[in-house]
Design a protein around this motif. Structure first.
Motif, PDB file in Angstrom:
ATOM      1  N   CYS A  45       0.870  -1.287   0.070  1.00 29.73           N
ATOM      2  CA  CYS A  45      -0.223  -0.057   0.067  1.00 29.73           C
ATOM      3  C   CYS A  45       0.866   1.266   0.018  1.00 29.73           C
ATOM      4  CB  CYS A  45      -0.947   0.028   1.077  1.00 29.73           C
ATOM      5  SG  CYS A  45      -2.339  -1.312   1.270  1.00 29.73           S
ATOM      6  N   LYS A  48       2.447   1.769  -3.663  1.00 30.09           N
ATOM      7  CA  LYS A  48       1.272   1.627  -4.681  1.00 30.09           C
ATOM      8  C   LYS A  48       1.701   2.409  -5.760  1.00 30.09           C
ATOM      9  CE  LYS A  48      -2.118   4.762  -2.998  1.00 30.09           C
ATOM     10  NZ  LYS A  48      -1.132   5.471  -1.670  1.00 30.09           N
ATOM     11  N   VAL A  53      -0.228   0.048  -8.949  1.00 32.92           N
ATOM     12  CA  VAL A  53      -1.269  -0.382  -8.407  1.00 32.92           C
ATOM     13  C   VAL A  53      -2.147   0.643  -7.990  1.00 32.92           C
ATOM     14  CG1 VAL A  53      -0.478  -1.059  -6.096  1.00 32.92           C
ATOM     15  CG2 VAL A  53      -2.312  -2.479  -7.161  1.00 32.92           C
ATOM     16  N   GLU A  55      -5.803   2.048  -5.694  1.00 34.30           N
ATOM     17  CA  GLU A  55      -6.288   1.687  -4.410  1.00 34.30           C
ATOM     18  C   GLU A  55      -7.564   0.542  -4.328  1.00 34.30           C
ATOM     19  OE1 GLU A  55      -7.663   5.455  -2.834  1.00 34.30           O
ATOM     20  OE2 GLU A  55      -5.501   6.308  -2.827  1.00 34.30           O
ATOM     21  N   LEU A  58      -5.905  -2.450  -4.469  1.00 34.08           N
ATOM     22  CA  LEU A  58      -5.524  -2.833  -3.315  1.00 34.08           C
ATOM     23  C   LEU A  58      -6.558  -3.435  -2.568  1.00 34.08           C
ATOM     24  CD1 LEU A  58      -2.970  -0.040  -2.512  1.00 34.08           C
ATOM     25  CD2 LEU A  58      -2.304  -2.238  -2.975  1.00 34.08           C
TER      26      LEU A  58
END
Length: 409
Positions: A45, A48, A53, A55, A58
């Motif tokens: 996270c 990220k 990637v 949110e 995630l």
């Protein structure tokens, strides 16, 4: 019989070399290697943006991790096989189409691996003892293999954020110090040059400061802010040196008389605002003539106010047709003038919201002549508390000034 592990996706999904590389890395991992799944999730996270990637993706990864029964990821049993319905529920009700899109993001980023069954369904085959011998779903092995990489990226991101925070703090401190030292230098009559060297006056130093601050963008990388912070630090050191040299040059026996002169020259009603958010604080203030008595709030029509202060219209979104539009434009102008929130609240409580807004518009109209908008507003607020200020003469003076300018033109 040796079981073949699925390596290609089901249906129309294509296999890329990146997917093959991710599977190869997972195959080469040590079976004894173990990681805490939530620690590695926090690292992902944090990093990220470096990993590419989103949110929402995630959130899907978080849901996938909840389907693994153990907190520690290790060994071979790292394939989770939830149905899309259950996965959508644990992803906070995410629609199936959105879920599939974000699963693809996790696969492309190398965070999970698809282990698709012959028909694309997710399930597990168990032996006679009830142990899972073959599972089709999503393999979490990349989280174990790349754990060190994710943690290193997270550390870099945290270090960058900390460095950015520090440089912003340095800029804030330098701005505050420079503004207050310039105000002190002007009030005390400190010379800015000696033997033909140095700035001509404090105004020149203030303009230099404004030029540096004017280059600060709303959003900038750390490298840009570090250069500006260095310039501000050098300027602050130079101004501090001027003040220190002035103190050293004073006769020690004259300290008492110097203090007396300082007390005599320190006006309790001085309109110099030393608020760090008021970079315009420097020097004398052009004042309107005080008049006794204060008119009640909204005693003047909006048309009259706009006739006296037309510059405020430039800061409205689509013109000013009512008091709400006027208040919105003032909300844009107030921080631009360097009026601190405390000065603004004092003015509103004393003058009223609308009349305080009209005063700000008047200050904007005379911005070239008023060097400290925050100090000027505080001075008018004090006069209003004493019953020595009226808005009417201020507006009439502005209207008359504009008429005289039109006649001269």
């Amino acid at each position: 019989m040796v079981s073949h592990i699925s390596t290609t996706p089901f249906g129309r999904r294509v296999l890329s070399l990146a997917h093959v590389a991710s599977q190869a890395n997972a195959k080469d991992r040590s079976p004894e290697k173990a990681v805490h799944k939530w620690n590695i999730f926090r690292a992902v996270c944090t990093a990220k943006n470096r990993l590419g990637v989103t949110e929402r993706a995630l959130a899907v990864l978080d849901a996938l991790l909840t389907f693994h029964p153990e907190t520690v990821l290790m060994g071979e049993g790292l394939v989770v096989f939830p149905s899309n319905q259950q996965l959508c529920l644990r992803a906070h009700g995410m629609p199936p189409a959105t879920l599939r899109r974000h699963l693809a993001v996790l696969v492309d980023c190398g965070l999970i691996i698809r282990r698709d069954s012959p028909n694309g369904k997710r399930y597990a085959r168990k032996d006679r003892a009830g142990e899972i011998e073959l599972a089709f779903g999503f393999d979490l092995a990349p989280l174990v293999v790349r754990a060190e990489e994710f943690e290193a990226l997270a550390e870099e991101v945290l270090a960058e954020d900390r460095a950015l925070r520090l440089v912003r703090e340095q800029i804030t401190i330098c701005r505050r110090d420079i503004c207050k030292m310039i105000a002190t230098g002007m009030e005390e009559g400190v010379s800015t040059h000696s033997e033909g060297q140095g700035p001509a006056d404090w105004t020149e130093l203030h303009e230099l400061y404004r030029n540096i601050v004017g280059r600060i963008p709303r959003s900038a990388p750390r490298t840009v802010l570090e250069g500006i912070a260095t310039e501000l630090s050098l300027l602050a050191d130079e101004i501090l040196s001027l003040l220190e040299n002035h103190i050293k040059s004073q006769n020690p026996s004259g300290n008492e008389s110097h203090s007396e002169r300082h007390i005599q020259n320190s006006k309790p009603d001085s309109l110099i605002d030393l608020d760090p958010r008021s970079p315009e604080s420097r020097g004398a203030i052009v004042e309107f003539e005080p008049q006794p008595g204060r008119m009640p709030d909204r005693a003047y029509p909006l048309g009259m106010v706009l006739d006296a202060c037309p510059d405020i219209i430039d800061y409205s979104r689509g013109g000013i047709s009512n008091w709400r539009d006027f208040q919105a434009a003032v909300a844009v102008v107030r921080p631009m003038l360097g009026i601190s929130p405390s000065a603004w609240l004092d003015a509103q409580s004393t003058l009223g919201e609308t009349e305080a807004a009209v005063v700000v518009a008047a200050i904007l109209q005379r911005a070239e002549a008023i060097t400290s908008a925050g100090g000027y507003l505080r001075g008018l607020t004090r006069r209003a508390e004493a019953g020595e200020f009226s808005l009417g003469p201020m507006l009439m003076a502005l209207i008359g000034s504009r008429k005289r300018e039109k006649q001269r033109a």
